[in-house]
Scaffold this motif. Structure first.
Motif, PDB file in Angstrom:
ATOM      1  N   ALA A  88       0.836  -1.196   0.000  1.00  0.00           N
ATOM      2  CA  ALA A  88       0.000   0.000   0.000  1.00  0.00           C
ATOM      3  C   ALA A  88       0.875   1.252   0.000  1.00  0.00           C
ATOM      4  N   GLU A  89       0.365   2.297  -0.617  1.00  0.00           N
ATOM      5  CA  GLU A  89       1.113   3.541  -0.650  1.00  0.00           C
ATOM      6  C   GLU A  89       1.149   4.148   0.746  1.00  0.00           C
ATOM      7  N   PRO A  90       2.271   4.768   1.104  1.00  0.00           N
ATOM      8  CA  PRO A  90       2.312   5.414   2.415  1.00  0.00           C
ATOM      9  C   PRO A  90       1.362   6.604   2.443  1.00  0.00           C
ATOM     10  N   PRO A  91       0.830   6.920   3.589  1.00  0.00           N
ATOM     11  CA  PRO A  91      -0.108   8.048   3.661  1.00  0.00           C
ATOM     12  C   PRO A  91       0.603   9.350   3.296  1.00  0.00           C
ATOM     13  N   ARG A  92      -0.120  10.227   2.615  1.00  0.00           N
ATOM     14  CA  ARG A  92       0.453  11.504   2.221  1.00  0.00           C
ATOM     15  C   ARG A  92       0.552  12.409   3.431  1.00  0.00           C
ATOM     16  N   ARG A  93       1.655  13.113   3.521  1.00  0.00           N
ATOM     17  CA  ARG A  93       1.842  14.058   4.608  1.00  0.00           C
ATOM     18  C   ARG A  93       1.395  15.427   4.131  1.00  0.00           C
ATOM     19  N   SER A  94       0.835  16.184   5.048  1.00  0.00           N
ATOM     20  CA  SER A  94       0.424  17.525   4.669  1.00  0.00           C
ATOM     21  C   SER A  94       1.658  18.408   4.513  1.00  0.00           C
ATOM     22  N   TRP A  95       1.499  19.454   3.752  1.00  0.00           N
ATOM     23  CA  TRP A  95       2.613  20.361   3.517  1.00  0.00           C
ATOM     24  C   TRP A  95       3.035  21.036   4.815  1.00  0.00           C
ATOM     25  N   TRP A  96       2.079  21.270   5.695  1.00  0.00           N
ATOM     26  CA  TRP A  96       2.388  21.955   6.949  1.00  0.00           C
ATOM     27  C   TRP A  96       3.213  21.094   7.890  1.00  0.00           C
ATOM     28  N   SER A  97       3.038  19.793   7.864  1.00  0.00           N
ATOM     29  CA  SER A  97       3.781  18.925   8.781  1.00  0.00           C
ATOM     30  C   SER A  97       5.050  18.349   8.168  1.00  0.00           C
ATOM     31  N   ASP A  98       5.348  18.695   6.941  1.00  0.00           N
ATOM     32  CA  ASP A  98       6.544  18.168   6.280  1.00  0.00           C
ATOM     33  C   ASP A  98       7.758  18.975   6.729  1.00  0.00           C
ATOM     34  N   ARG A  99       8.555  18.390   7.627  1.00  0.00           N
ATOM     35  CA  ARG A  99       9.706  19.093   8.182  1.00  0.00           C
ATOM     36  C   ARG A  99      10.884  19.137   7.208  1.00  0.00           C
ATOM     37  N   SER A 100      10.855  18.385   6.131  1.00  0.00           N
ATOM     38  CA  SER A 100      11.966  18.409   5.180  1.00  0.00           C
ATOM     39  C   SER A 100      12.063  19.755   4.472  1.00  0.00           C
ATOM     40  N   LYS A 101      10.989  20.494   4.448  1.00  0.00           N
ATOM     41  CA  LYS A 101      11.021  21.822   3.829  1.00  0.00           C
ATOM     42  C   LYS A 101      11.914  22.786   4.615  1.00  0.00           C
ATOM     43  N   LEU A 102      12.115  22.510   5.899  1.00  0.00           N
ATOM     44  CA  LEU A 102      12.908  23.396   6.736  1.00  0.00           C
ATOM     45  C   LEU A 102      14.412  23.128   6.627  1.00  0.00           C
ATOM     46  N   LEU A 103      14.795  21.976   6.084  1.00  0.00           N
ATOM     47  CA  LEU A 103      16.210  21.639   6.003  1.00  0.00           C
ATOM     48  C   LEU A 103      16.902  22.465   4.936  1.00  0.00           C
ATOM     49  N   GLY A 104      18.009  23.005   5.273  1.00  0.00           N
ATOM     50  CA  GLY A 104      18.819  23.739   4.311  1.00  0.00           C
ATOM     51  C   GLY A 104      18.322  25.127   3.983  1.00  0.00           C
ATOM     52  N   CYS A 105      17.275  25.589   4.633  1.00  0.00           N
ATOM     53  CA  CYS A 105      16.764  26.931   4.377  1.00  0.00           C
ATOM     54  C   CYS A 105      17.403  27.896   5.361  1.00  0.00           C
TER      55      CYS A 105
END
Length: 71
Positions: A38-55
């Motif tokens: 089964a596909e993993p559940p989609r994470r919301s954009w707000w809870s995706d902490r990978s967006k904070l890396l390297g910024c």
């Protein structure tokens, strides 16, 4: 009629409880569905902490407001 046994013990001397546990595990594995995973559940954009890396952090006027904007 010479049927092959479902399980064959090749080493050791298991007791009845160990054989029952082994039989239960093999039966459960044999009855498990074998489709695509089964596909993993989609994470919301707000809870995706990978967006904070390297910024870089940019302090200044309005920085708190810009922190929630997509990059």
């Amino acid at each position: 009629m010479s049927e092959r046994p479902l399980l064959r013990i090749v080493r050791g001397n298991p007791d009845d409880a160990e054989l029952a546990a082994l039989t239960a595990v093999v039966a459960a594995a044999a009855s498990a569905p074998r489709g695509e995973p089964a596909e993993p559940p989609r994470r919301s954009w707000w809870s995706d902490r990978s967006k904070l890396l390297g910024c870089p952090v940019r302090p200044g006027d309005g920085a708190w407001r810009a922190s929630s904007l997509p990059r």
